[in-house]
Write a protein that holds these residues in place. Sequence first.
Motif, PDB file in Angstrom:
ATOM      1  N   THR A 117      -5.702  12.755  43.405  1.00  0.00           N
ATOM      2  CA  THR A 117      -5.125  11.655  43.717  1.00  0.00           C
ATOM      3  C   THR A 117      -5.695  10.350  43.167  1.00  0.00           C
ATOM      4  O   THR A 117      -5.018   9.276  43.179  1.00  0.00           O
ATOM      5  N   ARG A 118      -6.593  10.409  42.255  1.00  0.00           N
ATOM      6  CA  ARG A 118      -7.039   9.387  41.286  1.00  0.00           C
ATOM      7  C   ARG A 118      -6.509   9.514  39.748  1.00  0.00           C
ATOM      8  O   ARG A 118      -7.237   8.948  39.059  1.00  0.00           O
ATOM      9  N   MET A 119      -5.662  10.207  39.616  1.00  0.00           N
ATOM     10  CA  MET A 119      -5.157  10.491  38.252  1.00  0.00           C
ATOM     11  C   MET A 119      -4.436   9.177  37.575  1.00  0.00           C
ATOM     12  O   MET A 119      -4.319   9.339  36.327  1.00  0.00           O
ATOM     13  N   LYS A 120      -4.249   8.042  38.363  1.00  0.00           N
ATOM     14  CA  LYS A 120      -3.635   6.964  37.960  1.00  0.00           C
ATOM     15  C   LYS A 120      -4.795   5.754  37.922  1.00  0.00           C
ATOM     16  O   LYS A 120      -5.305   5.882  38.929  1.00  0.00           O
ATOM     17  N   THR A 121      -4.529   4.843  36.921  1.00  0.00           N
ATOM     18  CA  THR A 121      -5.828   3.785  36.847  1.00  0.00           C
ATOM     19  C   THR A 121      -4.820   2.660  37.488  1.00  0.00           C
ATOM     20  O   THR A 121      -3.751   2.526  37.671  1.00  0.00           O
ATOM     21  N   LYS A 122      -5.778   1.519  37.584  1.00  0.00           N
ATOM     22  CA  LYS A 122      -5.113   0.322  38.077  1.00  0.00           C
ATOM     23  C   LYS A 122      -3.865  -0.348  37.295  1.00  0.00           C
ATOM     24  O   LYS A 122      -3.044  -0.737  38.034  1.00  0.00           O
ATOM     25  N   ASP A 123      -4.041   0.035  35.820  1.00  0.00           N
ATOM     26  CA  ASP A 123      -2.889  -0.557  35.169  1.00  0.00           C
ATOM     27  C   ASP A 123      -1.762   0.386  34.799  1.00  0.00           C
ATOM     28  O   ASP A 123      -1.063   0.342  34.055  1.00  0.00           O
ATOM     29  N   PHE A 124      -2.027   1.479  35.868  1.00  0.00           N
ATOM     30  CA  PHE A 124      -0.990   2.662  35.782  1.00  0.00           C
ATOM     31  C   PHE A 124      -0.979   3.501  34.574  1.00  0.00           C
ATOM     32  O   PHE A 124      -0.097   4.327  34.345  1.00  0.00           O
ATOM     33  N   SER A 125      -2.003   3.465  33.971  1.00  0.00           N
ATOM     34  CA  SER A 125      -2.355   4.663  32.815  1.00  0.00           C
ATOM     35  C   SER A 125      -2.918   5.836  33.659  1.00  0.00           C
ATOM     36  O   SER A 125      -3.060   5.904  34.802  1.00  0.00           O
ATOM     37  N   PHE A 126      -2.983   6.946  32.777  1.00  0.00           N
ATOM     38  CA  PHE A 126      -3.751   8.032  33.371  1.00  0.00           C
ATOM     39  C   PHE A 126      -5.110   7.979  33.286  1.00  0.00           C
ATOM     40  O   PHE A 126      -5.646   7.604  31.994  1.00  0.00           O
ATOM     41  N   SER A 127      -5.915   8.450  34.111  1.00  0.00           N
ATOM     42  CA  SER A 127      -7.318   8.701  34.008  1.00  0.00           C
ATOM     43  C   SER A 127      -7.479  10.116  33.450  1.00  0.00           C
ATOM     44  O   SER A 127      -7.438  11.046  34.278  1.00  0.00           O
ATOM     45  N   GLY A 128      -8.077  10.381  32.325  1.00  0.00           N
ATOM     46  CA  GLY A 128      -8.046  11.718  31.678  1.00  0.00           C
ATOM     47  C   GLY A 128      -6.642  12.249  31.140  1.00  0.00           C
ATOM     48  O   GLY A 128      -5.725  11.714  31.405  1.00  0.00           O
ATOM     49  N   PHE A 129      -6.778  13.108  30.432  1.00  0.00           N
ATOM     50  CA  PHE A 129      -5.745  13.675  29.760  1.00  0.00           C
ATOM     51  C   PHE A 129      -4.612  14.192  30.702  1.00  0.00           C
ATOM     52  O   PHE A 129      -4.897  15.039  31.580  1.00  0.00           O
ATOM     53  N   PRO A 130      -3.438  13.558  30.977  1.00  0.00           N
ATOM     54  CA  PRO A 130      -2.382  14.001  31.833  1.00  0.00           C
ATOM     55  C   PRO A 130      -1.737  15.229  31.791  1.00  0.00           C
ATOM     56  O   PRO A 130      -0.583  15.250  32.313  1.00  0.00           O
ATOM     57  N   GLY A 131      -2.229  16.322  31.210  1.00  0.00           N
ATOM     58  CA  GLY A 131      -1.613  17.679  30.994  1.00  0.00           C
ATOM     59  C   GLY A 131      -0.231  17.636  30.522  1.00  0.00           C
ATOM     60  O   GLY A 131       0.338  18.609  30.581  1.00  0.00           O
ATOM     61  N   CYS A 132      -0.084  16.867  29.277  1.00  0.00           N
ATOM     62  CA  CYS A 132       0.928  16.929  28.458  1.00  0.00           C
ATOM     63  C   CYS A 132       0.837  18.309  27.574  1.00  0.00           C
ATOM     64  O   CYS A 132       0.961  17.969  26.255  1.00  0.00           O
ATOM     65  N   TRP A 133       0.696  19.458  27.999  1.00  0.00           N
ATOM     66  CA  TRP A 133       0.576  20.519  27.162  1.00  0.00           C
ATOM     67  C   TRP A 133       1.884  21.012  26.257  1.00  0.00           C
ATOM     68  O   TRP A 133       1.947  21.431  25.188  1.00  0.00           O
ATOM     69  N   ASN A 134       2.952  20.405  26.786  1.00  0.00           N
ATOM     70  CA  ASN A 134       4.005  20.702  26.138  1.00  0.00           C
ATOM     71  C   ASN A 134       4.167  20.074  24.737  1.00  0.00           C
ATOM     72  O   ASN A 134       4.624  20.328  23.742  1.00  0.00           O
ATOM     73  N   MET A 135       3.741  18.530  24.813  1.00  0.00           N
ATOM     74  CA  MET A 135       3.368  18.076  23.566  1.00  0.00           C
ATOM     75  C   MET A 135       2.547  18.409  22.679  1.00  0.00           C
ATOM     76  O   MET A 135       2.612  18.726  21.310  1.00  0.00           O
ATOM     77  N   VAL A 136       1.311  19.207  23.021  1.00  0.00           N
ATOM     78  CA  VAL A 136       0.197  19.552  22.430  1.00  0.00           C
ATOM     79  C   VAL A 136       0.664  21.048  21.826  1.00  0.00           C
ATOM     80  O   VAL A 136       0.657  21.190  20.551  1.00  0.00           O
ATOM     81  N   VAL A 137       1.431  21.712  22.439  1.00  0.00           N
ATOM     82  CA  VAL A 137       1.640  23.182  22.108  1.00  0.00           C
ATOM     83  C   VAL A 137       2.960  22.889  20.917  1.00  0.00           C
ATOM     84  O   VAL A 137       2.948  23.507  20.002  1.00  0.00           O
ATOM     85  N   LEU A 138       3.927  21.867  21.075  1.00  0.00           N
ATOM     86  CA  LEU A 138       4.767  21.810  20.253  1.00  0.00           C
ATOM     87  C   LEU A 138       4.265  21.248  18.709  1.00  0.00           C
ATOM     88  O   LEU A 138       4.664  21.787  17.825  1.00  0.00           O
ATOM     89  N   VAL A 139       3.062  20.476  18.728  1.00  0.00           N
ATOM     90  CA  VAL A 139       2.758  20.077  17.560  1.00  0.00           C
ATOM     91  C   VAL A 139       1.885  21.228  16.767  1.00  0.00           C
ATOM     92  O   VAL A 139       1.791  21.365  15.681  1.00  0.00           O
ATOM     93  N   LEU A 140       1.260  22.155  17.837  1.00  0.00           N
ATOM     94  CA  LEU A 140       0.625  23.250  17.373  1.00  0.00           C
ATOM     95  C   LEU A 140       1.522  24.338  16.744  1.00  0.00           C
ATOM     96  O   LEU A 140       1.363  25.015  15.618  1.00  0.00           O
ATOM     97  N   PHE A 141       2.756  24.229  17.153  1.00  0.00           N
ATOM     98  CA  PHE A 141       3.933  25.275  16.595  1.00  0.00           C
ATOM     99  C   PHE A 141       4.037  24.731  15.292  1.00  0.00           C
ATOM    100  O   PHE A 141       4.530  25.356  14.299  1.00  0.00           O
ATOM    101  N   ALA A 142       4.327  23.271  15.244  1.00  0.00           N
ATOM    102  CA  ALA A 142       4.683  22.542  13.802  1.00  0.00           C
ATOM    103  C   ALA A 142       3.851  22.766  12.760  1.00  0.00           C
ATOM    104  O   ALA A 142       4.095  23.084  11.619  1.00  0.00           O
ATOM    105  N   LEU A 143       2.642  22.583  13.204  1.00  0.00           N
ATOM    106  CA  LEU A 143       1.471  22.298  11.937  1.00  0.00           C
ATOM    107  C   LEU A 143       0.997  23.848  11.827  1.00  0.00           C
ATOM    108  O   LEU A 143       0.314  24.085  10.829  1.00  0.00           O
ATOM    109  N   GLU A 144       0.821  24.835  12.774  1.00  0.00           N
ATOM    110  CA  GLU A 144       0.311  26.137  12.731  1.00  0.00           C
ATOM    111  C   GLU A 144      -1.111  25.801  12.038  1.00  0.00           C
ATOM    112  O   GLU A 144      -1.609  26.632  11.111  1.00  0.00           O
TER     113      GLU A 144
END
Length: 255
Positions: free
Chosen positions: A141-168
């Motif tokens: 429930t605390r995953m968002k900060t007061k300025d609507f940022s994320f507290s901690g890496f927001p689990g965007c593994w789709n972005m991470v894995v895509l970059v890993l596929f691209a760069l290998e």
Amino acid sequence: MFTPARIRAPEGFAPMAQLRHDISMTSAMRALSVHLLTATGAVFAMLALLAAVEAKWSLMFLWLVVAFAVDGIDGPLARKYEVKTFAPRYDGELLDLIIDYLTYVFIPAYALFASGLLPGWTGWTAIIVIVFASVVYFADTRMKTKDFSFSGFPGCWNMVVLVLFALEPNFWFSLALVVALAVAMFLPIKFVHPVRTARWRSVSLPMAAGWTFFAGWAAVVDFDPQSWAHWGLVVTSVYLVAAGAAQQVLYGKDG
């Protein structure tokens, strides 16, 4: 005798109550349409999964990029059309989280494992860490900060894995990155929300749009190592990962 009750509204003019009803119905339909737009993410998730099962990685990522784009626009639309007021029957945040877990976490984790980018025990380690840490994070429930940022890496593994596929990169680097980001999910490090974090939004929003464009481009050319899309992915990814932490350093943890 003349009485006010005998006065009739001019023809062509709906009574005020009917007008209010029509406006309310229009607002409700708009709000419901936003929920339905969000729900299309489940369809794109299924199409991505079907592509992944057949090892059609470029097609899988194209569907995930489409889902990512939908996720980027449904939030602003939900706030604009006040879905909590005019379509309260459906919980938009819950709907969004369900679809995000599929498209951001579950399917990319499967792709990372099934593609062989992380062989043997490293692949098993990665998928277990990703799906377990992410489901816990999504329930925080605390995953968002007061300025609507994320507290901690927001689990965007789709972005991470895509970059890993691209760069290998070397699989040891990939495994270390997965573990580091999984740990970062539970650290007090800010990660900007490109749409909702007001500070640097004029940069963050184009960066997120650029990442979406470069990701689609990379998938279309089947992750050709000679493609300029890879450089675009690197630049936009580094910004999106580092911007929140940079804001903390410059403006303090609440800045």
